[in-house]
Design an enzyme around this catalytic site. Structure first.
Site, short mmCIF file in Angstrom:
data_model
loop_
_atom_site.label_atom_id
_atom_site.label_comp_id
_atom_site.label_asym_id
_atom_site.label_seq_id
_atom_site.Cartn_x
_atom_site.Cartn_y
_atom_site.Cartn_z
N ASP A 113 0.83 -1.21 0.00
CA ASP A 113 0.00 0.00 0.00
C ASP A 113 0.86 1.26 0.00
OD1 ASP A 113 -2.32 1.43 0.04
OD2 ASP A 113 -2.75 1.08 2.16
N GLY A 116 0.27 5.14 -4.57
CA GLY A 116 -0.36 6.36 -5.08
C GLY A 116 0.16 7.58 -4.32
N THR A 154 -10.08 -7.78 -5.86
CA THR A 154 -11.32 -7.85 -6.65
C THR A 154 -12.02 -6.48 -6.65
OG1 THR A 154 -12.30 -8.78 -4.63
CG2 THR A 154 -11.82 -10.32 -6.39
N ASN A 182 -10.23 -3.57 -6.81
CA ASN A 182 -9.39 -2.57 -7.49
C ASN A 182 -9.87 -2.21 -8.90
OD1 ASN A 182 -6.29 -3.66 -5.92
ND2 ASN A 182 -7.61 -1.96 -5.39
N LEU A 208 -7.25 -5.03 7.07
CA LEU A 208 -6.90 -6.21 6.28
C LEU A 208 -7.36 -6.07 4.82
CD1 LEU A 208 -5.46 -8.85 6.81
CD2 LEU A 208 -7.60 -9.82 7.63
#
Ligand code: FPP
Length: 243
Positions: free
Chosen positions: A24, A27, A70, A72, A198
């Site tokens: 993560d 961006g 799923t 994204n 999570l």
């Protein structure tokens, strides 16, 4: 023993068997530099290679990276396309890992991916299936709920055929129908970039995992940071519901 292991980790450290990484912060890493988000993903993808090699040097046996969920697909098309292009590129480069005796597996629903990508995934899995130094698992179009739903459907089909009594359904049976069959549960989940959740990542397999959070953005997450996570894991007292 790897150089960095000497720096932060010593021989008394309990190295987790299976580490999950939620990559993560790509961006935000790009935004901080005034760059398009896709360049953050490019840096993130480079870092995935570095950390994979380091995990192997430290003695981790399984490492799973959450590369695309799923959920994204909701992102702007050009960002999704850029991530898919990175997969294509890295699936070619991931062959380097084959030379390093690393077995590669993919988890997730492949049916929504391009045929070319699916073909490359199947071929790299086949070519690396007998390798033993470490297993690298890439979660692509993966969602924990989706995975459980997929397993339930497979078991329900057996019930419908009359081959299974619902009363005989066991946890082992559910596990055997997950994308991770033969991959052990997670011991440690690392999530950089400050989020403490999570996000549908291996919700079954993480039931007793230890969590490690850090504010460092994924492209800036270094081998030493990985060692710090392993050290923190090693110092925890895992009880699995006991005392
Ligand atoms: C999360 O950061 C990252 C992703 C959704 C994509 C991760 C994909 C890669 C690193 C590309 C390729 C991977 C491989 C294995 C070749 P974010 O975009 O949510 O970051 P933000 O929270 O700062 O916006």
């Amino acid at each position: 023993m790897a150089e960095t292991k000497k720096m932060i980790l010593d021989d008394n450290v309990a190295v987790p068997v299976h580490v999950g990484v939620i990559m993560d912060g790509n961006g935000r890493w790009a935004k901080k530099r005034g760059l398009p988000r896709k360049l953050g993903h490019r840096e993130g993808a480079k870092n995935f290679r570095t950390i994979t090699r380091h995990a192997k040097a430290v003695g981790v046996q399984y490492i799973t990276f959450y590369a695309f969920s799923t959920e994204n697909w909701k992102r702007p098309k050009d960002e999704v396309d850029a991530i898919m292009e990175l997969f294509e590129k890295y699936l070619d480069e991931v062959r380097d890992f084959v030379e390093e005796n690393i077995r590669i597996r993919f988890i997730g629903d492949r049916s929504a991916l391009s045929e070319n990508l699916q073909r490359k995934m199947a071929s790299v899995e086949e070519d690396s299936k007998d390798f033993t130094a470490m297993t690298l698992v890439l979660a692509i179009n993966y969602g924990g709920r989706d995975e459980i739903c997929h397993a339930v459907k497979a078991i329900a089909r057996k019930v419908k055929e009359g081959a299974l009594d619902p009363e005989d359904i066991t946890q082992d049976m559910i596990e055997a129908n997950l994308y991770t069959e033969e991959i052990p549960p997670l011991d440690l989940v690392i999530r950089p970039s400050g989020e403490q959740r999570l996000s549908n990542f291996m919700i079954w397999q993480a039931a007793y995992a230890e969590f490690y959070y850090t504010n460092i953005l994924w492209p800036d997450f270094k081998n030493e940071d990985f060692d710090r996570a392993v050290l923190a894991y090693s110092e925890r007292n895992r009880r699995f519901g006991g005392v």
